[in-house]
Design a protein around this motif. Structure first.
Motif, mmCIF file in Angstrom:
data_model
loop_
_atom_site.group_PDB
_atom_site.id
_atom_site.type_symbol
_atom_site.label_atom_id
_atom_site.label_comp_id
_atom_site.label_asym_id
_atom_site.label_seq_id
_atom_site.Cartn_x
_atom_site.Cartn_y
_atom_site.Cartn_z
ATOM 1 N N SER A 166 -1.648 17.457 0.241
ATOM 2 C CA SER A 166 -2.112 16.814 1.471
ATOM 3 C C SER A 166 -2.977 15.602 1.168
ATOM 4 C CB SER A 166 -2.901 17.830 2.325
ATOM 5 O OG SER A 166 -2.065 18.895 2.730
ATOM 6 N N LEU A 167 -3.759 15.680 0.117
ATOM 7 C CA LEU A 167 -4.582 14.528 -0.283
ATOM 8 C C LEU A 167 -3.698 13.357 -0.699
ATOM 9 C CD1 LEU A 167 -7.368 16.390 -2.318
ATOM 10 C CD2 LEU A 167 -7.667 15.201 -0.137
ATOM 11 N N ALA A 168 -2.628 13.651 -1.443
ATOM 12 C CA ALA A 168 -1.689 12.597 -1.841
ATOM 13 C C ALA A 168 -0.989 12.013 -0.622
ATOM 14 C CB ALA A 168 -0.664 13.158 -2.829
ATOM 15 N N ASN A 169 -0.647 12.870 0.335
ATOM 16 C CA ASN A 169 0.003 12.421 1.563
ATOM 17 C C ASN A 169 -0.908 11.481 2.352
ATOM 18 O OD1 ASN A 169 2.051 14.291 3.987
ATOM 19 N ND2 ASN A 169 1.748 12.108 3.707
ATOM 20 N N ALA A 170 -2.175 11.862 2.462
ATOM 21 C CA ALA A 170 -3.140 11.025 3.180
ATOM 22 C C ALA A 170 -3.301 9.670 2.500
ATOM 23 C CB ALA A 170 -4.486 11.745 3.271
ATOM 24 N N ALA A 171 -3.350 9.673 1.173
ATOM 25 C CA ALA A 171 -3.502 8.424 0.429
ATOM 26 C C ALA A 171 -2.301 7.506 0.641
ATOM 27 C CB ALA A 171 -3.679 8.722 -1.063
ATOM 28 N N ALA A 172 -1.097 8.080 0.672
ATOM 29 C CA ALA A 172 0.115 7.283 0.884
ATOM 30 C C ALA A 172 0.120 6.649 2.274
ATOM 31 C CB ALA A 172 1.354 8.153 0.699
ATOM 32 N N ILE A 173 -0.352 7.394 3.273
ATOM 33 C CA ILE A 173 -0.421 6.863 4.637
ATOM 34 C C ILE A 173 -1.405 5.700 4.703
ATOM 35 C CG2 ILE A 173 -1.175 7.398 6.995
ATOM 36 C CD1 ILE A 173 -0.055 10.229 6.550
ATOM 37 N N ILE A 174 -2.537 5.843 4.039
ATOM 38 C CA ILE A 174 -3.537 4.771 4.034
ATOM 39 C C ILE A 174 -2.974 3.505 3.397
ATOM 40 C CG2 ILE A 174 -5.770 4.061 3.074
ATOM 41 C CD1 ILE A 174 -6.673 6.980 3.320
ATOM 42 N N LEU A 175 -2.352 3.668 2.224
ATOM 43 C CA LEU A 175 -1.804 2.501 1.521
ATOM 44 C C LEU A 175 -0.680 1.844 2.317
ATOM 45 C CD1 LEU A 175 -1.726 3.885 -2.144
ATOM 46 C CD2 LEU A 175 -3.332 2.222 -1.176
ATOM 47 N N GLY A 176 0.226 2.664 2.864
ATOM 48 C CA GLY A 176 1.328 2.118 3.646
ATOM 49 C C GLY A 176 0.839 1.416 4.902
ATOM 50 N N SER A 177 -0.161 1.989 5.558
ATOM 51 C CA SER A 177 -0.709 1.386 6.776
ATOM 52 C C SER A 177 -1.390 0.058 6.482
ATOM 53 C CB SER A 177 -1.696 2.353 7.440
ATOM 54 O OG SER A 177 -1.062 3.556 7.816
ATOM 55 N N LEU A 178 -2.129 0.003 5.389
ATOM 56 C CA LEU A 178 -2.782 -1.254 5.011
ATOM 57 C C LEU A 178 -1.743 -2.338 4.753
ATOM 58 C CD1 LEU A 178 -5.612 0.062 2.636
ATOM 59 C CD2 LEU A 178 -5.883 -0.906 4.935
ATOM 60 N N ALA A 179 -0.662 -1.965 4.081
ATOM 61 C CA ALA A 179 0.407 -2.934 3.820
ATOM 62 C C ALA A 179 1.040 -3.396 5.126
ATOM 63 C CB ALA A 179 1.462 -2.318 2.900
ATOM 64 N N GLY A 180 1.273 -2.447 6.048
ATOM 65 C CA GLY A 180 1.855 -2.801 7.331
ATOM 66 C C GLY A 180 0.965 -3.712 8.154
ATOM 67 N N CYS A 181 -0.343 -3.456 8.133
ATOM 68 C CA CYS A 181 -1.285 -4.304 8.870
ATOM 69 C C CYS A 181 -1.326 -5.715 8.276
ATOM 70 C CB CYS A 181 -2.679 -3.681 8.846
ATOM 71 S SG CYS A 181 -2.849 -2.181 9.850
ATOM 72 N N LEU A 182 -1.263 -5.811 6.951
ATOM 73 C CA LEU A 182 -1.283 -7.122 6.304
ATOM 74 C C LEU A 182 -0.002 -7.907 6.599
ATOM 75 C CD1 LEU A 182 -2.817 -6.189 2.825
ATOM 76 C CD2 LEU A 182 -3.916 -7.472 4.670
ATOM 77 N N LEU A 183 1.113 -7.202 6.705
ATOM 78 C CA LEU A 183 2.393 -7.863 6.942
ATOM 79 C C LEU A 183 2.676 -8.097 8.419
ATOM 80 C CD1 LEU A 183 4.631 -5.868 4.425
ATOM 81 C CD2 LEU A 183 3.878 -8.245 4.200
ATOM 82 N N HIS A 184 1.786 -7.623 9.281
ATOM 83 C CA HIS A 184 2.033 -7.665 10.726
ATOM 84 C C HIS A 184 2.429 -9.058 11.218
ATOM 85 C CE1 HIS A 184 1.627 -6.833 14.989
ATOM 86 N NE2 HIS A 184 0.788 -7.841 15.088
ATOM 87 N N SER A 185 1.633 -10.048 10.908
ATOM 88 C CA SER A 185 1.896 -11.405 11.404
ATOM 89 C C SER A 185 3.047 -12.085 10.673
ATOM 90 C CB SER A 185 0.622 -12.258 11.272
ATOM 91 O OG SER A 185 0.215 -12.332 9.912
ATOM 92 N N ARG A 186 3.429 -11.536 9.521
ATOM 93 C CA ARG A 186 4.496 -12.155 8.731
ATOM 94 C C ARG A 186 5.860 -11.523 9.006
ATOM 95 N NH1 ARG A 186 -0.029 -11.675 5.519
ATOM 96 N NH2 ARG A 186 -0.807 -13.600 4.546
ATOM 97 N N PHE A 187 5.887 -10.439 9.751
ATOM 98 C CA PHE A 187 7.143 -9.774 10.068
ATOM 99 C C PHE A 187 7.806 -10.460 11.258
ATOM 100 C CE2 PHE A 187 8.049 -5.193 8.610
ATOM 101 C CZ PHE A 187 7.811 -5.544 7.293
ATOM 102 N N PRO A 188 8.999 -11.047 11.072
ATOM 103 C CA PRO A 188 9.728 -11.572 12.233
ATOM 104 C C PRO A 188 10.017 -10.432 13.209
ATOM 105 C CG PRO A 188 10.701 -12.329 10.174
ATOM 106 C CD PRO A 188 9.711 -11.273 9.807
#
Length: 233
Positions: A6-28
């Motif tokens: 579960s700790l690994a799962n939580a970490a993956a969600i955090i990393l993926g979400s951060l990447a998604g937030c950073l790419l938000h304005s760059r995603f057509p």
């Protein structure tokens, strides 16, 4: 026992979400739409595969119906929305989709065979392999979800960690009570709820999935009841 899966799962969600937030304005927009539709289709497939493994359809039907009635009476959707809005205020987010993202992501990550079976397997056998696999899938899903809903998706790691971690610890203490039939029925019911998530993601129909969550504890109660009735008849 430390719920490392579960700790690994939580970490993956955090990393993926951060990447998604950073790419938000760059995603057509067209890329974001097709990724979201693809995620919805994959979620539909997973839900159907789980649902078709049902062993006693009556248990699933009564669990869904009784769970839905219970959820409506308790107004769980309103409760979750209020909690999400309070959390949004606490973190001082101005994202209008914060609460929707938090609830949607939490439902996707928490309702499902891998969340249930993986947590129970780690608790019973100490093997977190299933949850490690789920962490990879959730990490990629978080990128797509966060690019659409924003920072609310990131904070979904909290209910995921609490829910899966609690299941793992619970299974470790009460492993003798989790029969293969009970796990199968929980997975089948969770599969139906995942189908509901995919329907919402694909903008077909909005389903108040939060109000259907009590179906899962009803499964736990109805499986032994069904077994007892079969011995009588």
């Amino acid at each position: 026992m430390l719920p490392v899966g579960s700790l690994a799962n939580a970490a993956a969600i955090i990393l993926g979400s951060l990447a998604g937030c950073l790419l938000h304005s760059r995603f057509p927009e067209r890329i974001r739409v097709i990724v979201f539709q693809g995620l919805g289709l994959c979620t539909l497939l997973i839900g159907l595969q789980m649902a078709f493994k049902v062993q006693n359809i009556l248990v699933v039907i009564f669990s869904i119906l009784l769970g839905g009635i219970t959820g409506e009476l308790l107004r769980l959707d309103t409760l979750f929305e209020r909690l999400g809005n309070r959390f949004k205020t606490a973190v001082k987010s101005e994202n209008p989709k914060f609460t929707e993202g938090l609830i949607t992501a939490s439902l996707i990550y928490c309702i499902g065979a891998m969340a249930i079976v993986g947590s129970l397997e780690e608790g019973v056998t100490g093997d977190p392999t299933v949850l490690y696999t789920k962490a990879i899938l959730d990490g990629f899903a978080s990128v797509a979800l966060a690019s659409t809903f924003g920072s609310g998706v990131l904070f979904s790691f909290i209910p995921v960690l609490l829910y899966q971690g609690a299941l793992t610890l619970f299974a470790g203490f009460f492993q003798q009570y989790f029969s293969p039939e009970l796990i199968a029925q929980l997975s089948a019911t969770g599969g139906l709820l995942i189908v509901g998530i995919s329907i919402t993601l694909l903008d077909i129909k909005e389903i108040r999935l939060s109000n259907l969550l009590p179906a899962l504890p009803f499964v736990v109660a109805l499986v032994p009841l069904a077994d007892w009735l079969q011995t009588l008849f």
